[in-house]
Design a protein around this motif. Structure first.
Motif, PDB file in Angstrom:
ATOM      1  N   ASP A 166     -34.425   2.253 -21.367  1.00 22.92           N
ATOM      2  CA  ASP A 166     -35.521   3.134 -21.767  1.00 22.92           C
ATOM      3  C   ASP A 166     -36.801   2.371 -22.087  1.00 22.92           C
ATOM      4  O   ASP A 166     -36.768   1.324 -22.742  1.00 22.92           O
ATOM      5  N   ASN A 167     -37.917   2.941 -21.660  1.00 26.23           N
ATOM      6  CA  ASN A 167     -39.240   2.388 -21.926  1.00 26.23           C
ATOM      7  C   ASN A 167     -39.499   2.434 -23.429  1.00 26.23           C
ATOM      8  O   ASN A 167     -39.415   3.489 -24.043  1.00 26.23           O
ATOM      9  N   PRO A 168     -39.846   1.285 -24.040  1.00 29.79           N
ATOM     10  CA  PRO A 168     -40.081   1.282 -25.485  1.00 29.79           C
ATOM     11  C   PRO A 168     -41.462   1.795 -25.886  1.00 29.79           C
ATOM     12  O   PRO A 168     -41.785   1.838 -27.062  1.00 29.79           O
ATOM     13  N   GLY A 169     -42.308   2.202 -24.918  1.00 29.75           N
ATOM     14  CA  GLY A 169     -43.642   2.706 -25.233  1.00 29.75           C
ATOM     15  C   GLY A 169     -44.622   1.595 -25.571  1.00 29.75           C
ATOM     16  O   GLY A 169     -45.632   1.826 -26.224  1.00 29.75           O
ATOM     17  N   THR A 170     -44.325   0.389 -25.118  1.00 33.05           N
ATOM     18  CA  THR A 170     -45.168  -0.766 -25.423  1.00 33.05           C
ATOM     19  C   THR A 170     -45.663  -1.461 -24.155  1.00 33.05           C
ATOM     20  O   THR A 170     -46.333  -2.478 -24.236  1.00 33.05           O
ATOM     21  N   GLU A 171     -45.321  -0.908 -22.993  1.00 30.70           N
ATOM     22  CA  GLU A 171     -45.601  -1.499 -21.682  1.00 30.70           C
ATOM     23  C   GLU A 171     -44.850  -2.808 -21.469  1.00 30.70           C
ATOM     24  O   GLU A 171     -45.184  -3.595 -20.599  1.00 30.70           O
ATOM     25  N   GLN A 172     -43.797  -3.035 -22.254  1.00 31.23           N
ATOM     26  CA  GLN A 172     -42.899  -4.161 -22.032  1.00 31.23           C
ATOM     27  C   GLN A 172     -41.763  -3.684 -21.136  1.00 31.23           C
ATOM     28  O   GLN A 172     -41.523  -2.482 -21.017  1.00 31.23           O
ATOM     29  N   LEU A 173     -41.065  -4.634 -20.532  1.00 27.44           N
ATOM     30  CA  LEU A 173     -39.880  -4.298 -19.761  1.00 27.44           C
ATOM     31  C   LEU A 173     -38.690  -4.367 -20.714  1.00 27.44           C
ATOM     32  O   LEU A 173     -38.355  -5.437 -21.219  1.00 27.44           O
ATOM     33  N   ALA A 174     -38.085  -3.229 -20.973  1.00 29.20           N
ATOM     34  CA  ALA A 174     -36.887  -3.186 -21.822  1.00 29.20           C
ATOM     35  C   ALA A 174     -35.672  -3.305 -20.916  1.00 29.20           C
ATOM     36  O   ALA A 174     -35.541  -2.577 -19.930  1.00 29.20           O
ATOM     37  N   VAL A 175     -34.796  -4.257 -21.242  1.00 22.99           N
ATOM     38  CA  VAL A 175     -33.591  -4.471 -20.453  1.00 22.99           C
ATOM     39  C   VAL A 175     -32.399  -4.688 -21.368  1.00 22.99           C
ATOM     40  O   VAL A 175     -32.552  -5.141 -22.501  1.00 22.99           O
ATOM     41  N   ILE A 176     -31.240  -4.352 -20.850  1.00 21.46           N
ATOM     42  CA  ILE A 176     -29.999  -4.712 -21.524  1.00 21.46           C
ATOM     43  C   ILE A 176     -29.550  -6.011 -20.869  1.00 21.46           C
ATOM     44  O   ILE A 176     -29.229  -6.041 -19.678  1.00 21.46           O
ATOM     45  N   ALA A 177     -29.579  -7.089 -21.635  1.00 22.20           N
ATOM     46  CA  ALA A 177     -29.147  -8.391 -21.129  1.00 22.20           C
ATOM     47  C   ALA A 177     -27.634  -8.467 -21.240  1.00 22.20           C
ATOM     48  O   ALA A 177     -27.078  -8.254 -22.311  1.00 22.20           O
ATOM     49  N   HIS A 178     -26.979  -8.745 -20.131  1.00 22.80           N
ATOM     50  CA  HIS A 178     -25.533  -8.947 -20.105  1.00 22.80           C
ATOM     51  C   HIS A 178     -25.317 -10.459 -20.152  1.00 22.80           C
ATOM     52  O   HIS A 178     -25.700 -11.175 -19.217  1.00 22.80           O
ATOM     53  N   ILE A 179     -24.732 -10.931 -21.235  1.00 19.71           N
ATOM     54  CA  ILE A 179     -24.542 -12.358 -21.480  1.00 19.71           C
ATOM     55  C   ILE A 179     -23.054 -12.672 -21.411  1.00 19.71           C
ATOM     56  O   ILE A 179     -22.222 -11.869 -21.860  1.00 19.71           O
ATOM     57  N   GLU A 180     -22.743 -13.851 -20.876  1.00 21.40           N
ATOM     58  CA  GLU A 180     -21.349 -14.290 -20.848  1.00 21.40           C
ATOM     59  C   GLU A 180     -21.252 -15.701 -21.418  1.00 21.40           C
ATOM     60  O   GLU A 180     -22.005 -16.583 -21.016  1.00 21.40           O
ATOM     61  N   ALA A 181     -20.341 -15.885 -22.357  1.00 22.34           N
ATOM     62  CA  ALA A 181     -20.025 -17.201 -22.902  1.00 22.34           C
ATOM     63  C   ALA A 181     -18.664 -17.587 -22.332  1.00 22.34           C
ATOM     64  O   ALA A 181     -17.662 -16.915 -22.589  1.00 22.34           O
ATOM     65  N   THR A 182     -18.646 -18.636 -21.525  1.00 21.45           N
ATOM     66  CA  THR A 182     -17.401 -19.127 -20.949  1.00 21.45           C
ATOM     67  C   THR A 182     -16.853 -20.203 -21.879  1.00 21.45           C
ATOM     68  O   THR A 182     -17.510 -21.215 -22.127  1.00 21.45           O
ATOM     69  N   VAL A 183     -15.669 -19.960 -22.418  1.00 25.97           N
ATOM     70  CA  VAL A 183     -15.033 -20.858 -23.377  1.00 25.97           C
ATOM     71  C   VAL A 183     -13.983 -21.671 -22.619  1.00 25.97           C
ATOM     72  O   VAL A 183     -13.128 -21.105 -21.930  1.00 25.97           O
ATOM     73  N   ILE A 184     -14.056 -23.005 -22.749  1.00 26.34           N
ATOM     74  CA  ILE A 184     -13.246 -23.891 -21.921  1.00 26.34           C
ATOM     75  C   ILE A 184     -12.540 -24.939 -22.772  1.00 26.34           C
ATOM     76  O   ILE A 184     -13.174 -25.581 -23.622  1.00 26.34           O
ATOM     77  N   VAL A 185     -11.223 -25.112 -22.526  1.00 25.53           N
ATOM     78  CA  VAL A 185     -10.459 -26.208 -23.135  1.00 25.53           C
ATOM     79  C   VAL A 185      -9.640 -26.861 -22.019  1.00 25.53           C
ATOM     80  O   VAL A 185      -9.399 -26.253 -20.969  1.00 25.53           O
ATOM     81  N   GLY A 186      -9.194 -28.091 -22.244  1.00 22.54           N
ATOM     82  CA  GLY A 186      -8.377 -28.791 -21.264  1.00 22.54           C
ATOM     83  C   GLY A 186      -7.015 -28.144 -21.142  1.00 22.54           C
ATOM     84  O   GLY A 186      -6.391 -27.807 -22.150  1.00 22.54           O
ATOM     85  N   PHE A 187      -6.521 -27.962 -19.923  1.00 21.73           N
ATOM     86  CA  PHE A 187      -5.238 -27.285 -19.750  1.00 21.73           C
ATOM     87  C   PHE A 187      -4.067 -28.126 -20.232  1.00 21.73           C
ATOM     88  O   PHE A 187      -2.990 -27.613 -20.488  1.00 21.73           O
ATOM     89  N   ARG A 188      -4.279 -29.426 -20.418  1.00 20.65           N
ATOM     90  CA  ARG A 188      -3.198 -30.284 -20.915  1.00 20.65           C
ATOM     91  C   ARG A 188      -3.188 -30.381 -22.433  1.00 20.65           C
ATOM     92  O   ARG A 188      -2.267 -30.976 -22.995  1.00 20.65           O
ATOM     93  N   ASP A 189      -4.185 -29.832 -23.097  1.00 16.57           N
ATOM     94  CA  ASP A 189      -4.209 -29.849 -24.558  1.00 16.57           C
ATOM     95  C   ASP A 189      -2.996 -29.086 -25.092  1.00 16.57           C
ATOM     96  O   ASP A 189      -2.577 -28.073 -24.499  1.00 16.57           O
ATOM     97  N   ILE A 190      -2.452 -29.552 -26.190  1.00 17.65           N
ATOM     98  CA  ILE A 190      -1.305 -28.879 -26.806  1.00 17.65           C
ATOM     99  C   ILE A 190      -1.727 -27.479 -27.218  1.00 17.65           C
ATOM    100  O   ILE A 190      -2.735 -27.289 -27.903  1.00 17.65           O
ATOM    101  N   GLY A 191      -0.984 -26.496 -26.778  1.00 17.24           N
ATOM    102  CA  GLY A 191      -1.286 -25.105 -27.112  1.00 17.24           C
ATOM    103  C   GLY A 191      -2.581 -24.612 -26.500  1.00 17.24           C
ATOM    104  O   GLY A 191      -3.257 -23.755 -27.080  1.00 17.24           O
ATOM    105  N   ALA A 192      -2.939 -25.120 -25.328  1.00 20.89           N
ATOM    106  CA  ALA A 192      -4.231 -24.800 -24.715  1.00 20.89           C
ATOM    107  C   ALA A 192      -4.451 -23.304 -24.529  1.00 20.89           C
ATOM    108  O   ALA A 192      -5.545 -22.798 -24.788  1.00 20.89           O
ATOM    109  N   LYS A 193      -3.442 -22.584 -24.108  1.00 20.96           N
ATOM    110  CA  LYS A 193      -3.598 -21.147 -23.867  1.00 20.96           C
ATOM    111  C   LYS A 193      -3.937 -20.400 -25.157  1.00 20.96           C
ATOM    112  O   LYS A 193      -4.748 -19.496 -25.152  1.00 20.96           O
TER     113      LYS A 193
END
Length: 177
Positions: free
Chosen positions: A57-84
């Motif tokens: 929705d237009n915020p009435g300010t002449e700005q571009l209003a967007v819904i930012a879809h963000i992804e945080a990829t969380v990574i650990v070594g598969f050989r770490d104890i209890g990695a899963k």
């Protein structure tokens, strides 16, 4: 009454997210936005990406209003104890941290949309990987109300030809004609 400055620079937005996650999780060895090398990582790591900008929705300010879809990829070594279990717990913790966050910026609060394993990235085959996804409404660009002029508080009307500054006395409040 001055309007809040809601203009947002995407670089500042992602820098704030990275800083917040680094501060909250000092055991992470890497927190970075838009990383291109996804094979040589200091672990555990959290990589932040912009997935999509969805107009809203237009915020009435002449700005571009967007819904930012963000992804945080969380990574650990598969050989770490209890990695899963480690990667799932870390993803849940980061989701908890992100939920409701504004990152110290004039944005709407983050809403978590998914926390799940991420098995389909060939660059990350040698790791245990989960993704945390969230959405936030942000405004891109400068607001027309940021020029320092007072914001109108009353709507006035007049009729042609009695309009403009020379006819200021001819105007009446809307509904008062």
């Amino acid at each position: 009454m001055p309007q809040p400055d809601t203009a947002l620079d995407l670089d500042r937005f992602f820098a704030a997210i990275v800083k917040s996650i680094w501060s909250a999780y000092p055991r992470l060895q890497l927190v970075e936005a838009f990383r291109t090398d996804r094979r040589n990582l200091a672990l555990p790591a959290c990589l932040i990406e912009l997935v999509e900008l969805e107009p809203t929705d237009n915020p009435g300010t002449e700005q571009l209003a967007v819904i930012a879809h963000i992804e945080a990829t969380v990574i650990v070594g598969f050989r770490d104890i209890g990695a899963k279990v480690q990667v799932a717990k870390l993803a849940a913790d980061i989701a908890h941290h992100a939920q409701g966050q504004r990152w110290g910026l004039p944005v709407e609060a983050a809403t978590i949309s998914a926390i799940a394993p991420r098995d389909f990235d060939p660059d990350l085959d040698q790791f245990e990987v989960w993704a945390v996804e969230w959405r936030q409404t942000i405004h891109i660009g400068k607001s027309i109300w940021d020029d320092g002029d007072p914001i109108p508080s009353e709507v006035l009307t007049s009729q042609v030809p009695n309009i403009g500054v020379p006819h200021a006395g001819d105007y009446a409040p809307v509904g008062g004609i």
